[in-house]
Write a protein that holds these residues in place. Structure first.
Motif, PDB file in Angstrom:
ATOM      1  N   MET A   1      -8.419 -74.688 -54.709  1.00 25.50           N
ATOM      2  CA  MET A   1      -7.141 -74.127 -55.131  1.00 25.50           C
ATOM      3  C   MET A   1      -6.557 -73.210 -54.048  1.00 25.50           C
ATOM      4  N   LEU A   2      -7.433 -72.399 -53.410  1.00 23.83           N
ATOM      5  CA  LEU A   2      -6.950 -71.490 -52.369  1.00 23.83           C
ATOM      6  C   LEU A   2      -6.469 -72.263 -51.145  1.00 23.83           C
ATOM      7  N   LYS A   3      -7.136 -73.376 -50.829  1.00 25.48           N
ATOM      8  CA  LYS A   3      -6.698 -74.195 -49.690  1.00 25.48           C
ATOM      9  C   LYS A   3      -5.293 -74.749 -49.950  1.00 25.48           C
ATOM     10  N   PHE A   4      -5.058 -75.169 -51.197  1.00 26.97           N
ATOM     11  CA  PHE A   4      -3.724 -75.669 -51.557  1.00 26.97           C
ATOM     12  C   PHE A   4      -2.685 -74.565 -51.394  1.00 26.97           C
ATOM     13  N   LEU A   5      -3.016 -73.345 -51.857  1.00 21.89           N
ATOM     14  CA  LEU A   5      -2.089 -72.216 -51.721  1.00 21.89           C
ATOM     15  C   LEU A   5      -1.845 -71.893 -50.256  1.00 21.89           C
ATOM     16  N   ASP A   6      -2.908 -71.946 -49.443  1.00 21.46           N
ATOM     17  CA  ASP A   6      -2.762 -71.690 -48.005  1.00 21.46           C
ATOM     18  C   ASP A   6      -1.797 -72.683 -47.369  1.00 21.46           C
ATOM     19  N   HIS A   7      -2.001 -73.969 -47.680  1.00 19.45           N
ATOM     20  CA  HIS A   7      -1.133 -75.004 -47.102  1.00 19.45           C
ATOM     21  C   HIS A   7       0.298 -74.898 -47.632  1.00 19.45           C
ATOM     22  N   LEU A   8       0.439 -74.605 -48.916  1.00 18.84           N
ATOM     23  CA  LEU A   8       1.770 -74.447 -49.501  1.00 18.84           C
ATOM     24  C   LEU A   8       2.521 -73.300 -48.824  1.00 18.84           C
ATOM     25  N   GLU A   9       1.814 -72.201 -48.605  1.00 15.78           N
ATOM     26  CA  GLU A   9       2.395 -71.035 -47.938  1.00 15.78           C
ATOM     27  C   GLU A   9       2.870 -71.402 -46.528  1.00 15.78           C
ATOM     28  N   GLU A  10       2.029 -72.104 -45.780  1.00 10.19           N
ATOM     29  CA  GLU A  10       2.380 -72.490 -44.416  1.00 10.19           C
ATOM     30  C   GLU A  10       3.555 -73.470 -44.392  1.00 10.19           C
ATOM     31  N   TRP A  11       3.560 -74.435 -45.314  1.00 13.76           N
ATOM     32  CA  TRP A  11       4.658 -75.403 -45.373  1.00 13.76           C
ATOM     33  C   TRP A  11       5.962 -74.737 -45.794  1.00 13.76           C
ATOM     34  N   MET A  12       5.885 -73.789 -46.713  1.00 17.27           N
ATOM     35  CA  MET A  12       7.094 -73.058 -47.130  1.00 17.27           C
ATOM     36  C   MET A  12       7.705 -72.307 -45.949  1.00 17.27           C
ATOM     37  N   ILE A  13       6.863 -71.620 -45.189  1.00 17.78           N
ATOM     38  CA  ILE A  13       7.352 -70.855 -44.038  1.00 17.78           C
ATOM     39  C   ILE A  13       7.980 -71.800 -43.015  1.00 17.78           C
ATOM     40  N   MET A  17      11.970 -71.807 -42.101  1.00 22.07           N
ATOM     41  CA  MET A  17      12.367 -71.517 -40.729  1.00 22.07           C
ATOM     42  C   MET A  17      13.084 -72.711 -40.102  1.00 22.07           C
ATOM     43  N   GLY A  18      12.562 -73.905 -40.334  1.00 22.98           N
ATOM     44  CA  GLY A  18      13.189 -75.103 -39.786  1.00 22.98           C
ATOM     45  C   GLY A  18      14.575 -75.341 -40.366  1.00 22.98           C
ATOM     46  N   SER A  19      14.716 -75.141 -41.683  1.00 15.56           N
ATOM     47  CA  SER A  19      16.020 -75.320 -42.330  1.00 15.56           C
ATOM     48  C   SER A  19      17.049 -74.335 -41.788  1.00 15.56           C
ATOM     49  N   ALA A  20      16.634 -73.070 -41.663  1.00 15.53           N
ATOM     50  CA  ALA A  20      17.561 -72.055 -41.143  1.00 15.53           C
ATOM     51  C   ALA A  20      17.988 -72.387 -39.714  1.00 15.53           C
ATOM     52  N   VAL A  60      15.248 -64.353 -45.249  1.00 13.02           N
ATOM     53  CA  VAL A  60      14.665 -63.343 -46.148  1.00 13.02           C
ATOM     54  C   VAL A  60      13.457 -63.933 -46.864  1.00 13.02           C
ATOM     55  N   TRP A  61      13.607 -65.133 -47.409  1.00 16.43           N
ATOM     56  CA  TRP A  61      12.486 -65.795 -48.081  1.00 16.43           C
ATOM     57  C   TRP A  61      11.347 -66.049 -47.103  1.00 16.43           C
ATOM     58  N   MET A  62      11.681 -66.494 -45.902  1.00 12.39           N
ATOM     59  CA  MET A  62      10.656 -66.767 -44.896  1.00 12.39           C
ATOM     60  C   MET A  62       9.905 -65.495 -44.513  1.00 12.39           C
ATOM     61  N   ALA A  63      10.617 -64.387 -44.391  1.00 10.48           N
ATOM     62  CA  ALA A  63       9.973 -63.125 -44.030  1.00 10.48           C
ATOM     63  C   ALA A  63       9.007 -62.656 -45.115  1.00 10.48           C
ATOM     64  N   LYS A  64       9.390 -62.820 -46.380  1.00  4.62           N
ATOM     65  CA  LYS A  64       8.518 -62.394 -47.477  1.00  4.62           C
ATOM     66  C   LYS A  64       7.233 -63.227 -47.518  1.00  4.62           C
ATOM     67  N   PHE A  65       7.354 -64.546 -47.356  1.00  2.00           N
ATOM     68  CA  PHE A  65       6.170 -65.391 -47.342  1.00  2.00           C
ATOM     69  C   PHE A  65       5.395 -65.229 -46.041  1.00  2.00           C
ATOM     70  N   TYR A  69       1.410 -64.343 -45.324  1.00  2.00           N
ATOM     71  CA  TYR A  69       0.633 -65.129 -44.363  1.00  2.00           C
ATOM     72  C   TYR A  69      -0.012 -64.202 -43.330  1.00  2.00           C
ATOM     73  N   GLY A  70       0.736 -63.185 -42.910  1.00  2.00           N
ATOM     74  CA  GLY A  70       0.208 -62.229 -41.944  1.00  2.00           C
ATOM     75  C   GLY A  70      -0.990 -61.459 -42.466  1.00  2.00           C
ATOM     76  N   VAL A  71      -0.974 -61.104 -43.746  1.00  2.00           N
ATOM     77  CA  VAL A  71      -2.120 -60.413 -44.343  1.00  2.00           C
ATOM     78  C   VAL A  71      -3.328 -61.352 -44.360  1.00  2.00           C
ATOM     79  N   ARG A  72      -3.104 -62.595 -44.746  1.00  2.00           N
ATOM     80  CA  ARG A  72      -4.208 -63.561 -44.854  1.00  2.00           C
ATOM     81  C   ARG A  72      -4.848 -63.857 -43.508  1.00  2.00           C
ATOM     82  N   THR A  73      -4.033 -63.940 -42.449  1.00  2.00           N
ATOM     83  CA  THR A  73      -4.557 -64.336 -41.140  1.00  2.00           C
ATOM     84  C   THR A  73      -4.864 -63.163 -40.215  1.00  2.00           C
ATOM     85  N   GLY A  74      -4.507 -61.954 -40.623  1.00  2.00           N
ATOM     86  CA  GLY A  74      -4.828 -60.777 -39.811  1.00  2.00           C
ATOM     87  C   GLY A  74      -3.901 -60.569 -38.633  1.00  2.00           C
ATOM     88  N   ILE A  75      -2.644 -61.015 -38.721  1.00  2.00           N
ATOM     89  CA  ILE A  75      -1.737 -60.862 -37.579  1.00  2.00           C
ATOM     90  C   ILE A  75      -0.883 -59.600 -37.636  1.00  2.00           C
TER      91      ILE A  75
END
Length: 197
Positions: A1-13, A17-20, A60-65, A69-75
């Protein structure tokens, strides 16, 4: 389940970003194309006034997600010069306190943001150009903050279990051989790796 959330988060970002980027590119082409006499009759009836507003909302949406992502990856960069000089036991306490403080703060923002979105949803407020309901725009606050709160708790739990924090190598370049690891003074040091992050 966490892997799915990780991938969903990355795809959303990536999608946001690509759409903008594509919308901004199209708006710039339209603006400059409208100044060319041969293209002006074809482009004059196309209204791109909404592009800037939509791009702002997407970022704005990209920055929030992206913050989650930054917390999860330590950036996220932190100033931990004093914490890294503490003993392992005391350093662990400060790291846990900092992570739980982040979880508390983002949890409060998520709760307050949810109340705000609920209140706005019961009004007729719309955005100026897109005429989209404003509650959809502000929904980024509780969604992104909730995910960020979850990521703080996830990192805290992992740190308590393993003594390690998410690691992001700021100097890594794909395709280059790894050199000697240097001490990272931007993040708290792990407890398991001889004081190295």
């Amino acid at each position: 389940m966490l892997k799915f959330l990780d991938h969903l988060e990355e795809w959303m970002i990536a999608l946001l970003m690509g759409s903008a980027t594509l919308i901004t590119f199209a708006a710039v082409l339209h603006r400059y194309g409208s100044g060319i006499d041969t293209l002006q009759p074809y482009l004059a009836h196309i209204n791109m006034a909404w592009a800037q507003e939509l791009t702002i909302y997407l970022f704005v949406w990209m920055a929030k997600f992206g913050a989650a992502y930054g917390v999860r990856t330590g950036i996220h960069v932190g100033v931990d010069v004093l914490i890294n000089r503490l003993s392992d036991k005391n350093r662990a306490k400060f790291i846990i306190f900092g992570l739980l403080s982040g979880a508390l703060f983002t949890g409060v923002i998520a709760a307050l943001g949810s109340d705000f979105v609920w209140a706005i949803a019961h009004t007729d407020q719309t955005s100026p150009d897109l005429e989209a309901p404003m509650w959809l725009v502000y929904l980024a606050i509780p969604c992104g903050s909730s995910l960020m709160c979850f990521r703080f708790l996830q990192v805290t739990w992992n740190f308590i279990k393993t003594g390690s924090l998410p690691k992001h190598d700021h100097g890594h370049v794909d395709g280059l051989e790894e050199g000697a690891e240097e001490l990272d003074n931007l993040h708290p040091h792990d407890l398991n790796h001889g004081g190295k992050h």
